[in-house]
Design an enzyme around this catalytic site. Structure first.
Site, PDB file in Angstrom:
ATOM      1  N   LYS A 187      67.012  36.025  10.776  1.00 52.53           N
ATOM      2  CA  LYS A 187      66.563  35.404  11.993  1.00 52.53           C
ATOM      3  C   LYS A 187      66.515  36.407  13.133  1.00 52.53           C
ATOM      4  O   LYS A 187      65.668  36.323  14.011  1.00 52.53           O
ATOM      5  CB  LYS A 187      67.487  34.252  12.386  1.00 52.53           C
ATOM      6  CG  LYS A 187      67.530  33.112  11.430  1.00 52.53           C
ATOM      7  CD  LYS A 187      68.535  32.059  11.893  1.00 52.53           C
ATOM      8  CE  LYS A 187      68.619  30.955  10.859  1.00 52.53           C
ATOM      9  NZ  LYS A 187      69.712  30.038  11.172  1.00 52.53           N
ATOM     10  N   GLY A 188      67.444  37.344  13.114  1.00 51.24           N
ATOM     11  CA  GLY A 188      67.607  38.243  14.243  1.00 51.24           C
ATOM     12  C   GLY A 188      66.392  39.056  14.620  1.00 51.24           C
ATOM     13  O   GLY A 188      66.172  39.352  15.784  1.00 51.24           O
ATOM     14  N   GLU A 239      63.358  44.968  11.892  1.00 54.82           N
ATOM     15  CA  GLU A 239      64.735  44.503  11.744  1.00 54.82           C
ATOM     16  C   GLU A 239      65.437  44.619  13.087  1.00 54.82           C
ATOM     17  O   GLU A 239      65.076  45.457  13.915  1.00 54.82           O
ATOM     18  CB  GLU A 239      65.413  45.373  10.676  1.00 54.82           C
ATOM     19  CG  GLU A 239      66.824  45.037  10.341  1.00 54.82           C
ATOM     20  CD  GLU A 239      67.039  43.674   9.741  1.00 54.82           C
ATOM     21  OE1 GLU A 239      67.006  42.696  10.519  1.00 54.82           O
ATOM     22  OE2 GLU A 239      67.287  43.563   8.536  1.00 54.82           O
ATOM     23  N   ASP A 240      66.434  43.780  13.309  1.00 58.84           N
ATOM     24  CA  ASP A 240      67.185  43.862  14.558  1.00 58.84           C
ATOM     25  C   ASP A 240      68.214  44.981  14.531  1.00 58.84           C
ATOM     26  O   ASP A 240      68.375  45.711  15.493  1.00 58.84           O
ATOM     27  CB  ASP A 240      67.843  42.521  14.913  1.00 58.84           C
ATOM     28  CG  ASP A 240      68.713  41.949  13.807  1.00 58.84           C
ATOM     29  OD1 ASP A 240      68.804  42.546  12.711  1.00 58.84           O
ATOM     30  OD2 ASP A 240      69.299  40.876  14.021  1.00 58.84           O
ATOM     31  N   ASP A 268      72.985  48.591   9.545  1.00 53.20           N
ATOM     32  CA  ASP A 268      74.283  49.249   9.500  1.00 53.20           C
ATOM     33  C   ASP A 268      74.549  49.829   8.116  1.00 53.20           C
ATOM     34  O   ASP A 268      74.215  50.970   7.870  1.00 53.20           O
ATOM     35  CB  ASP A 268      75.424  48.402  10.066  1.00 53.20           C
ATOM     36  CG  ASP A 268      75.564  47.028   9.448  1.00 53.20           C
ATOM     37  OD1 ASP A 268      75.154  46.831   8.297  1.00 53.20           O
ATOM     38  OD2 ASP A 268      76.128  46.156  10.117  1.00 53.20           O
ATOM     39  N   LYS A 309      73.048  51.790  13.255  1.00 47.57           N
ATOM     40  CA  LYS A 309      74.458  52.204  13.218  1.00 47.57           C
ATOM     41  C   LYS A 309      74.650  53.159  12.042  1.00 47.57           C
ATOM     42  O   LYS A 309      75.181  52.770  11.006  1.00 47.57           O
ATOM     43  CB  LYS A 309      75.367  50.996  12.990  1.00 47.57           C
ATOM     44  CG  LYS A 309      75.646  50.130  14.152  1.00 47.57           C
ATOM     45  CD  LYS A 309      76.733  49.135  13.734  1.00 47.57           C
ATOM     46  CE  LYS A 309      76.870  47.989  14.676  1.00 47.57           C
ATOM     47  NZ  LYS A 309      77.919  47.055  14.239  1.00 47.57           N
ATOM     48  N   PHE A 313      80.615  45.541  17.578  1.00 45.78           N
ATOM     49  CA  PHE A 313      80.023  44.247  17.244  1.00 45.78           C
ATOM     50  C   PHE A 313      79.170  43.814  18.431  1.00 45.78           C
ATOM     51  O   PHE A 313      79.684  43.585  19.522  1.00 45.78           O
ATOM     52  CB  PHE A 313      81.096  43.199  16.933  1.00 45.78           C
ATOM     53  CG  PHE A 313      80.497  41.953  16.360  1.00 45.78           C
ATOM     54  CD1 PHE A 313      80.163  41.884  15.022  1.00 45.78           C
ATOM     55  CD2 PHE A 313      80.220  40.866  17.177  1.00 45.78           C
ATOM     56  CE1 PHE A 313      79.577  40.746  14.487  1.00 45.78           C
ATOM     57  CE2 PHE A 313      79.632  39.720  16.654  1.00 45.78           C
ATOM     58  CZ  PHE A 313      79.311  39.664  15.305  1.00 45.78           C
ATOM     59  N   VAL A 314      77.849  43.744  18.207  1.00 46.51           N
ATOM     60  CA  VAL A 314      76.914  43.508  19.305  1.00 46.51           C
ATOM     61  C   VAL A 314      76.122  42.218  19.128  1.00 46.51           C
ATOM     62  O   VAL A 314      75.927  41.734  18.014  1.00 46.51           O
ATOM     63  CB  VAL A 314      75.947  44.700  19.483  1.00 46.51           C
ATOM     64  CG1 VAL A 314      76.695  45.929  19.971  1.00 46.51           C
ATOM     65  CG2 VAL A 314      75.200  45.011  18.200  1.00 46.51           C
ATOM     66  N   ASP A 345      73.397  37.786  16.835  1.00 43.49           N
ATOM     67  CA  ASP A 345      74.226  36.636  17.182  1.00 43.49           C
ATOM     68  C   ASP A 345      75.690  36.826  16.808  1.00 43.49           C
ATOM     69  O   ASP A 345      76.050  37.704  16.036  1.00 43.49           O
ATOM     70  CB  ASP A 345      73.702  35.390  16.457  1.00 43.49           C
ATOM     71  CG  ASP A 345      74.017  35.424  14.968  1.00 43.49           C
ATOM     72  OD1 ASP A 345      74.825  34.593  14.502  1.00 43.49           O
ATOM     73  OD2 ASP A 345      73.466  36.284  14.252  1.00 43.49           O
ATOM     74  N   ARG A 372      71.823  34.985  20.762  1.00 40.53           N
ATOM     75  CA  ARG A 372      70.574  35.635  20.368  1.00 40.53           C
ATOM     76  C   ARG A 372      69.634  35.781  21.567  1.00 40.53           C
ATOM     77  O   ARG A 372      68.845  36.695  21.641  1.00 40.53           O
ATOM     78  CB  ARG A 372      69.854  34.836  19.286  1.00 40.53           C
ATOM     79  CG  ARG A 372      70.515  34.839  17.942  1.00 40.53           C
ATOM     80  CD  ARG A 372      69.633  34.132  16.916  1.00 40.53           C
ATOM     81  NE  ARG A 372      70.339  33.823  15.689  1.00 40.53           N
ATOM     82  CZ  ARG A 372      70.508  34.675  14.677  1.00 40.53           C
ATOM     83  NH1 ARG A 372      70.032  35.888  14.762  1.00 40.53           N
ATOM     84  NH2 ARG A 372      71.152  34.306  13.601  1.00 40.53           N
TER      85      ARG A 372
END
Length: 174
Positions: A40-41, A98-99, A102, A130, A151-152, A158, A164
């Site tokens: 979803k991101g 992609e958002d 990592d 990341k 953690f963002v 989200d 979001r």
């Protein structure tokens, strides 16, 4: 309620998305970009990015939803496709959006699946990268921001399905 501090401001995000749009416009001159959003991101970033790609470069879109599973703390890199593409990508110039990247496990697997569908080209664009968390090599063609292991949230990212909609990237302080 969680405390969120700004890591990357709304203005910085907007400026960088515009810069990425310019570079992608140049790279895809004479082609049609078929953007694939990893939901979803990625939706928030993809819509912003697509609006910054020059009008002389046509854009089509499709969406995938995937889930990786393993134990609760780490991804196994094995992907279960929850929502597959609506149309074939064979012969298309595909840009996966992609958002955040990592570990690279899920995306490495997903790119392998997409490559097997014979696109003309396959590139990857992410808002956030990341690299310190990378366990699988993933070639990222376009990076908005390289960030440390925090953690963002915001810009599509989200925490428990919240935040979001924040127009900036924030660090969640639990």
């Amino acid at each position: 309620m969680e405390k969120i501090s700004v890591m990357i401001s709304e203005e910085q995000v907007a400026k960088r998305v515009a810069e990425l749009g310019d570079v992608i416009t140049r790279d895809y001159q004479g082609k049609v970009i078929h953007m694939i959003c990893v939901m979803k991101g990625g939706v928030y970033f993809m819509t912003q990015l697509s609006s910054r790609i020059g009008k002389d470069v046509p854009v089509t879109m499709d969406f995938m939803s995937v889930s990786s599973y393993g134990d609760d703390l780490t991804s196994s890199g094995i992907v279960r496709i929850i929502k597959d593409l609506d149309e074939s990508i064979e012969g298309k110039d595909v840009l996966v959006v992609e958002d955040i990247i990592d570990s690279g496990r899920t995306l490495s697997y997903l790119l392998r699946i997409l490559q097997e569908r014979h696109p003309a080209s396959l590139k990857l664009c992410t808002l956030l990268d990341k690299p310190s968390r990378r366990v699988k090599d993933v070639d990222v063609d376009y990076v908005g921001f390289e960030i440390e292991d925090q953690f963002v949230v915001g810009c599509g990212l989200d925490y428990k399905q919240k935040y979001r909609n924040l127009p900036y990237v924030g660090i969640v302080e639990l």
